[in-house]
Each structure stands twice: as C-alpha cells, then as structure tokens.
Write a protein that holds these residues in place. Structure first.
Motif, short mmCIF file in Angstrom:
data_model
loop_
_atom_site.label_atom_id
_atom_site.label_comp_id
_atom_site.label_asym_id
_atom_site.label_seq_id
_atom_site.Cartn_x
_atom_site.Cartn_y
_atom_site.Cartn_z
N ALA A 9 0.83 -1.21 0.00
CA ALA A 9 0.00 0.00 0.00
C ALA A 9 0.86 1.25 0.00
CB ALA A 9 -0.93 -0.02 1.21
N PHE A 10 1.85 1.31 0.88
CA PHE A 10 2.66 2.52 0.97
C PHE A 10 3.57 2.69 -0.25
CE2 PHE A 10 1.06 3.17 5.12
CZ PHE A 10 1.31 4.50 5.42
N THR A 22 -6.09 2.12 -5.47
CA THR A 22 -7.28 1.39 -5.06
C THR A 22 -6.88 0.14 -4.28
OG1 THR A 22 -7.37 0.00 -7.04
CG2 THR A 22 -8.45 2.16 -7.14
N VAL A 23 -7.86 -0.46 -3.62
CA VAL A 23 -7.62 -1.72 -2.92
C VAL A 23 -7.19 -2.79 -3.91
CG1 VAL A 23 -8.70 -3.57 -1.58
CG2 VAL A 23 -9.15 -1.18 -1.00
N ASP A 24 -7.78 -2.78 -5.10
CA ASP A 24 -7.39 -3.75 -6.12
C ASP A 24 -5.92 -3.60 -6.50
OD1 ASP A 24 -9.87 -4.97 -6.30
OD2 ASP A 24 -10.60 -3.58 -7.82
N ARG A 34 -8.74 -9.80 -2.78
CA ARG A 34 -9.43 -8.77 -2.02
C ARG A 34 -9.91 -9.29 -0.66
NH1 ARG A 34 -11.67 -4.19 -4.31
NH2 ARG A 34 -13.51 -4.44 -3.00
N ARG A 35 -10.32 -10.56 -0.62
CA ARG A 35 -10.81 -11.12 0.63
C ARG A 35 -9.71 -11.11 1.70
NH1 ARG A 35 -13.93 -16.71 0.21
NH2 ARG A 35 -15.18 -15.29 -1.11
N SER A 36 -8.48 -11.35 1.27
CA SER A 36 -7.36 -11.33 2.21
C SER A 36 -7.15 -9.92 2.77
CB SER A 36 -6.07 -11.82 1.53
OG SER A 36 -6.19 -13.16 1.14
N SER A 43 -10.96 -1.08 5.67
CA SER A 43 -11.00 -0.09 4.61
C SER A 43 -9.59 0.29 4.20
CB SER A 43 -11.75 1.17 5.08
OG SER A 43 -11.00 1.83 6.09
N LYS A 44 -9.48 1.08 3.12
CA LYS A 44 -8.16 1.55 2.68
C LYS A 44 -7.54 2.46 3.73
CE LYS A 44 -7.61 4.60 -0.69
NZ LYS A 44 -7.54 5.24 -2.03
N GLU A 45 -8.36 3.23 4.44
CA GLU A 45 -7.84 4.11 5.49
C GLU A 45 -7.13 3.32 6.59
OE1 GLU A 45 -10.84 4.28 4.27
OE2 GLU A 45 -11.08 6.31 3.44
#
Length: 227
Positions: A9-10, A22-24, A34-36, A43-45
């Motif tokens: 993410a970072f 995005t999460v994807d 995505r389930r993981s 959430s993304k936050e």
C-alpha cells in the motif's frame, strides 16, 4: 500477510498518490485477493494506521494493571509513552505516514478519531481513580486532553524532523509539564541528548489565580504549539 499489504500500500501511495491507489491495486502488488485484504483491514484508510488498534489495546491493558499505588497522572503519562514507542519502532514508516496524512484530509480526520479514542481511554482511567464527583470528571477530561496535547506536540516535532533526534527526551519534557501541573508527584527531570549544543527551550506559562482549568490547559497547549 499483514505487513506485505501495508508495504504494498505505501509503495503505491508514494508512487501514485493515496487517492489514485485502489484496494485492487494493493492486493495485486501484494499478490493476494481482495478477501485477504479485508480480513486484515476494514477499509483503505485502516491500512495507513495498521498498528493503532494494537497500541490502544496495549494502553487499555496497561492502565487496567494499575493497582492504585502510582500517581494517576503519572500513570496516564506512562500510558501515552506507549504510543511514542509504537512510532519509534519504525521511524521511516512513521515519517512517511505523517507526510501522507498531512496531504489527505480524510486521513487527517481518521487520525483525529484515533487520537480521540486514546484520550477517552486515559480519561476513563482517571475517572475510575477519582471519587466520582462532577469536578473529578471534569478534571479527568482536562488532564487526559493535556496529556494527549503534550505528547502529540513533541511527537509531531520529531516527525517534522524526519525522525531524527531523541523522541523520548522530547516527550518526557512535554509530559513533565503536565505531571508537574496536575500530578501529586513531580516528574523526574527530562533526559537531554549529551551532544546537544542548542540552549534548552523552556516554556513558562503564567495563569491568573482562580482561572478555570480549561483556560490553564488552553494556555499550555498554546505554549507548546509555538515553534
């Protein structure tokens, strides 16, 4: 898996920007589904603040272990130091998150909600150590707010310096003002770095006798806020 998701993410936040990621995108880089992701983060936050839930649980447990022998103000100051240690465990990540949070208003609002939860935990403990009178409840709220303000001022100064310097000494000094103002036992002198060449920055707050407690705390916060 949790660390891999945070790292992915970072990496994307730094390369593309927070809003553009995005999460994807995160799960694709981490090589999971995505389930993981949602198994670890609602959430993304939440992926930006992966350690606060653990730290809040540690703080709550630390306060619950108190048998009542320690000065309650000193106890909440010690509890606040757990937050500092969390940040100091990984200075690079902490500085990156600080810079990111400053740029994204939604993350700043999220962070404030987390800070409020820390403050509530401290205030709840102080209320439990009081006699239960209305004045004691007000004092608990004021002291908790002062602890959080002092801690966060020193912490942000450390983050603005890119995580250089002695963060513990800065927080000790800031919390010392709170303990000396509200505690029954004076705080120990704050540690200083042995190679420090600049003169010590001493803050003196003068308040009118009989001033309401909220005004005193406001003056303390204002003094800490001046760079």
């Amino acid at each position: 898996m949790r660390d891999a998701l945070v790292g992915a993410a970072f990496q994307l936040f730094l390369e593309r920007g927070y809003e553009e990621t995005t999460v994807d995108d995160i799960v694709a880089l981490a090589g999971v589904g995505r389930r993981s992701f949602f198994r670890y983060f609602p959430s993304k936050e939440d992926v930006v603040f992966p350690d606060h839930e653990r730290c809040l649980a540690d703080m709550t447990a630390f306060l619950a272990e108190d048998a009542g022998a320690q000065d309650p103000v000193q106890r909440v100051c010690d509890a606040a130091r757990l937050v500092l240690r969390m940040y100091a465990e990984n200075p690079t990540f902490s500085v990156q998150r600080y810079r990111l949070t400053k740029k994204v208003p939604g993350l700043r609002a999220y962070e404030l909600s987390v800070v409020w939860r820390y403050e509530r935990a401290l205030a709840d403990y102080l209320r439990g150590r009081s006699a239960g009178a209305r004045g004691d409840t007000l004092r608990a709220d004021v002291v908790a707010a002062a602890v959080v303000a002092a801690h966060n001022n020193a912490l942000r100064s450390w983050l603005r310096s890119d995580g250089t310097g002695d963060a513990e000494a800065a927080v000790d000094q800031a919390l010392g003002y709170v303990q000396n103002t509200f505690g029954s036992a004076p705080a120990e002198p704050a540690r200083t770095e042995p190679d420090r060449t600049e003169p010590e920055d001493v803050v003196v707050v003068v308040s009118r006798r009989g001033a309401p407690m909220w005004r005193v705390v406001q003056e303390i916060e204002s003094a800490f806020a001046r760079d």
